[in-house]
Scaffold this motif. Structure first.
Motif, mmCIF file in Angstrom:
data_model
loop_
_atom_site.group_PDB
_atom_site.id
_atom_site.type_symbol
_atom_site.label_atom_id
_atom_site.label_comp_id
_atom_site.label_asym_id
_atom_site.label_seq_id
_atom_site.Cartn_x
_atom_site.Cartn_y
_atom_site.Cartn_z
ATOM 1 N N HIS A 67 0.846 -1.189 0.000
ATOM 2 C CA HIS A 67 0.000 0.000 0.000
ATOM 3 C C HIS A 67 0.883 1.242 0.000
ATOM 4 O O HIS A 67 1.612 1.496 0.961
ATOM 5 C CB HIS A 67 -0.921 -0.003 1.218
ATOM 6 N N TRP A 68 0.777 2.001 -1.068
ATOM 7 C CA TRP A 68 1.576 3.201 -1.192
ATOM 8 C C TRP A 68 0.868 4.429 -0.629
ATOM 9 O O TRP A 68 1.504 5.295 -0.020
ATOM 10 C CB TRP A 68 1.931 3.442 -2.667
ATOM 11 N N GLY A 69 -0.428 4.536 -0.789
ATOM 12 C CA GLY A 69 -1.130 5.802 -0.591
ATOM 13 C C GLY A 69 -0.876 6.498 0.722
ATOM 14 O O GLY A 69 -0.656 7.711 0.767
ATOM 15 N N THR A 70 -0.882 5.757 1.827
ATOM 16 C CA THR A 70 -0.692 6.368 3.142
ATOM 17 C C THR A 70 0.774 6.516 3.518
ATOM 18 O O THR A 70 1.124 7.260 4.429
ATOM 19 C CB THR A 70 -1.401 5.504 4.213
ATOM 20 N N THR A 71 1.661 5.810 2.785
ATOM 21 C CA THR A 71 3.057 5.675 3.213
ATOM 22 C C THR A 71 3.852 6.977 3.213
ATOM 23 O O THR A 71 4.584 7.240 4.185
ATOM 24 C CB THR A 71 3.757 4.608 2.353
ATOM 25 N N PRO A 72 3.762 7.835 2.188
ATOM 26 C CA PRO A 72 4.589 9.055 2.243
ATOM 27 C C PRO A 72 4.238 9.951 3.423
ATOM 28 O O PRO A 72 5.129 10.608 3.989
ATOM 29 C CB PRO A 72 4.320 9.739 0.894
ATOM 30 N N GLY A 73 2.974 9.992 3.814
ATOM 31 C CA GLY A 73 2.609 10.771 4.997
ATOM 32 C C GLY A 73 3.202 10.188 6.259
ATOM 33 O O GLY A 73 3.675 10.919 7.148
ATOM 34 N N LEU A 74 3.187 8.858 6.372
ATOM 35 C CA LEU A 74 3.792 8.211 7.534
ATOM 36 C C LEU A 74 5.294 8.462 7.570
ATOM 37 O O LEU A 74 5.876 8.704 8.641
ATOM 38 C CB LEU A 74 3.520 6.709 7.504
ATOM 39 N N ASN A 75 5.935 8.411 6.409
ATOM 40 C CA ASN A 75 7.377 8.690 6.353
ATOM 41 C C ASN A 75 7.680 10.117 6.783
ATOM 42 O O ASN A 75 8.667 10.381 7.487
ATOM 43 C CB ASN A 75 7.898 8.447 4.942
#
Length: 799
Positions: A67-75
């Protein structure tokens, strides 16, 4: 909703003002790029990790999962929380609600070094990076979500809704701990999460830690918009304020602006948290409930990923949720993936050997301050055994079996009061329950502590206390979530609940049991205290509340879990309950379910005999049995089934004076399984010694009869085991009529025995007539008097 500081509310000029110097901003942005690059690599690549040559189809995984969609925000959040930890020497962990953002958490723990410390084969090099990529969602590798294998995690996130409850449970009695809890805006639509916002009414800043909720508002779930992203920021602000929070908005899609705004906001909310705690700890808060800060982070879903794929928008839409680019039969897709990954400029971030460059790596905390290495996220490392009083001091004294009545849970409540008292200084034990502590007869604990409560109080209130250690809220989800967070960070607890309504947390139990199963195979995960359930107000004494309160099926659900994780106990009286409860509170890494009644009932075993019986798990009650080979085995598991069995034994001796009866009582339900199936299972010789190899067994069982058959189907004498239990027949009636409706009553059990003893075949017709005459008499009496027959109410065991 406020921005912090206020001057950042307008779009800033270039460069964006804020607390980050240009150099620090550059390095933090580089760290974020590195985490994003590693996240994309985990989803897509199995080779060529540094893109040192043109990407080919052979470099791409054949099955694209993640799952990519939430990942940049978590990073982004991880990078900024690291800055906060370093600058303020914080003791902080992260709970990640959007658990399918797993590649981001794996990436960040690898960048900070904690991942390699746990998994030395995934070294911080080119080869290690390739193994990091390849293992993700790969057979024999790691899951796509924030799983037990992920250092720093206490919350799997495979099922949504529990992050905030876990976060609050983690900080109770942890005054120096801050939990940054990322709540996904899809997750926020679940009932469990919606209730969890109210946890702030139970958090005492004087003796607990702090939770910083961060609502990750990226607008979409798998295929639909999220509610909180479409109600408008003003309404969202009102909602969060209504829950009792002080919300701050961080919004934007320009990285430089968002970096500065997020950094400024985190500085502001940390100052608020510290001010709240300082005022509470020096007494200057006046006893007022604080309004804790929280953050709404609004950024595009799939931020920094491909904006358009096949002519359709991706970034900022639901299409970014999982794998934005797929179907690599199309060469254009391979080109887009390579362009996407190169946009992070990996050569600037990693040297030619694949090592993360020091100018970026040095931003991370060190040692246990790294969120992936914080011992609170591996609670077994911090676990201190409970100081337990001797339960024998609370034993019910018996002149003989069946001569004294006592309420089992009330007796247990006296012991739990002492458990609480013995561990007040250690601050490592709490009792959890949905508004039922007194109803379940455990109110003795109030002698030493009240119920945690930070909201308003009135003169009629009893036992409410800012310093209370009993957690009551009318949400089974919240009680379970708090307790799980408490256990996972190294403490102990007990969850008391009405038996019928514990089903509300069936799915939460699933997730915790799976966590325990997996962590048993992870060497660096240390065992935590067991999750202990006390189920009372049970099916056989819910005659007054009716069918809605009658359901013993939770034990069926638990019995389906792995044998090395679950234990089920059915103590028949108060002394066996004391022995079982002490054992469960001492145990580690199990789910223990104890079912016990709260009403006064006849007591059967003295304390020494109770300990021996519970240690064995099942045994022959010699004092109730006849010597030699029996005609029938009368078996029982559960307090009311034991009562009805003992009464049936007396009836059988009255009806058939020369009958030979063996009474077998089962405390530990899992002894019924073969030893090959469960570590508590009796071996074949021991089982046959109890239940015989060929005699009829009339088994009175607390729950659904099918469970006993499931556990014993491979036993030698299974064909002769006849089980009576709950069969979904209940109403508002009398206690004895409840067992009658389900054919668990003493008259039915006695008839069952006579029907199955070959030498009594000629008596079956007469005894059947006697049975139906008794049933008619019983029904007429309760209809007229509203209570059970005197010989039922006043029955007492005699031998």
């Amino acid at each position: 909703m406020r921005h912090a500081p206020a001057e950042l509310a307008e779009r800033p000029a270039d460069p964006a003002p804020g607390p980050l110097s240009p150099e620090l901003l550059r390095r933090m942005h580089g760290y974020w790029r590195a985490a994003n690059y590693l996240s994309v690599g985990q989803i897509y690549l199995r080779a060529n990790p540094l893109l040192e040559r043109p990407l080919t189809i052979a470099d791409v995984k054949p099955r694209l999962l993640g799952h990519w969609g939430t990942t940049p925000g978590l990073n982004l959040l991880y990078v900024h929380l690291n800055r906060l930890i370093v600058e303020h020497d914080l003791n902080m962990i992260a709970v990640i609600g959007p658990g399918h953002g797993g590649p981001g958490l794996v990436a960040n723990t690898w960048l900070e070094g904690s991942y390699t410390e746990r998994y030395p084969a995934i070294e911080r090099s080119r080869n290690g990076m390739e193994r990091l990529f390849r293992q993700f969602s790969w057979p024999g590798g790691i899951p796509s979500h924030v799983a037990p294998e992920t250092p720093g995690s206490i919350h799997e996130g495979g099922e949504l809704g529990y992050s905030l409850a876990h976060a609050y449970g983690a900080v109770f009695d942890n005054p120096d701990l801050i939990v940054a809890c990322v709540v996904g805006d899809g997750e926020a639509e679940t009932g469990a999460l919606a209730t969890s916002w109210h946890s702030n009414k139970f958090l005492n800043p004087a003796r607990d830690g702090a939770v910083l909720p961060i609502l990750h508002l990226n607008g979409f779930k798998i295929a639909n918009p999220t509610i909180l992203a479409r109600i408008g920021l003003d309404e969202l602000d009102e909602l969060m304020r209504g829950y009792g929070y002080d919300p701050y908005l961080v919004e934007g899609d320009d990285p430089e602006e968002v970096h500065q705004l997020l950094a400024a906001t985190l500085d502001t909310v940390l100052a608020e948290i510290r001010a709240i705690q300082a005022a509470a700890r020096d007494g200057s808060d006046g006893g007022e409930r604080p309004r804790w800060p929280m953050i709404v982070l609004k950024t595009p879903k799939g931020w920094t990923g491909p904006k358009i794929v096949d002519g359709k928008p991706v970034e900022g839409t639901w299409r970014a949720h999982q794998v934005p680019i797929a179907d690599f039969d199309d060469p254009e897709h391979l080109r887009q993936l390579e362009e996407w990954m190169l946009s992070y400029r990996p050569a600037e971030l990693f040297d030619e050997c694949g090592k993360f460059r020091d100018e970026y790596a040095s931003l991370a905390p060190t040692g246990h301050r790294r969120m992936g290495s914080n011992p609170h996220a591996n609670g077994g490392e911090l676990l201190v055994p409970l100081s337990l009083p001797d339960f024998r001091d609370h034993a019910v004294a018996l002149p003989g079996p069946g001569q004294v009545k006592a309420a089992a849970t009330a007796v247990l409540g006296g012991w739990l009061r002492d458990v609480m008292a013995y561990n007040m200084d250690a601050a490592n034990f709490r009792l959890f329950g949905p508004d039922e502590t007194a109803s379940n007869r455990l109110q003795s604990v109030y002698d030493v502590t009240g119920k945690a409560w930070m909201a308003e109080t009135e003169a009629v209130d009893e036992n409410l206390s800012r310093d209370g250690r009993v957690m009551e809220v009318l949400s089974e989800h919240l009680c379970q979530g708090w307790l799980e967070g408490y256990l996972l960070t190294g403490r102990h607890g007990l969850f008391s609940c009405y038996e019928a309504f514990v089903h509300i947390v069936d799915s939460m139990l699933n997730q915790h049991a799976k966590w325990l199963k997996v962590t048993r195979t992870i060497p660096w995960r240390k065992p935590i205290a067991s999750l202990n359930y006390l189920l009372t107000s049970h099916v056989w004494r819910q005659d007054h509340n009716g069918l809605s309160h009658q359901d013993p099926g939770f034990i069926d659900h638990v019995a389906n879990k792995k044998a090395d994780v679950v234990r089920i106990y059915l103590p028949p009286d108060a002394n066996t309950l004391l022995s079982v409860a002490s054992h469960c509170l001492r145990s580690r890494h199990y789910v223990n379910v104890i079912v016990a009644g709260k009403n006064p009932e006849w007591q059967w075993l003295g304390i020494d005999e109770a300990v021996r019986h519970c240690t064995a798990g099942a045994g022959i009650w010699e004092w109730a049995s006849d010597a030699g080979e029996p005609d029938v085995v009368m078996a029982c598991a559960g307090d009311v089934p034991t009562l009805e069995t003992m009464a049936a034994v007396m009836l059988l001796r009255e009806f058939v004076p020369d009958i030979r009866i063996r009474v077998v009582n089962v405390v530990d339900l899992m002894v019924l399984q073969p030893q090959s199936e469960h570590p508590h299972g009796l071996d074949e010789r021991a089982f046959d010694a109890l239940f015989t190899t060929d005699k009829p067994v009339i088994f009175a069982f607390h729950g659904y009869p099918s469970l006993v058959h499931k556990l014993t189907y491979r036993r030698t004498n299974h064909a002769n085991i006849h089980v009576r239990g709950y069969k979904e027949e209940g109403t508002t009636t009398t206690p004895f009529d409840m067992v009658v409706l389900n054919d668990l009553d003493r008259y039915r059990l006695a008839l069952d025995a006579i029907e199955r003893i070959p030498r009594l075949r000629d008596r079956v017709t007469a005894e059947t007539d006697r049975y139906w005459a008794m049933m008619e008499r019983h029904k007429l009496y309760i209809a007229e008097h509203g209570d059970d027959l005197p010989e039922i109410r006043d029955w007492q065991w005699k031998r």
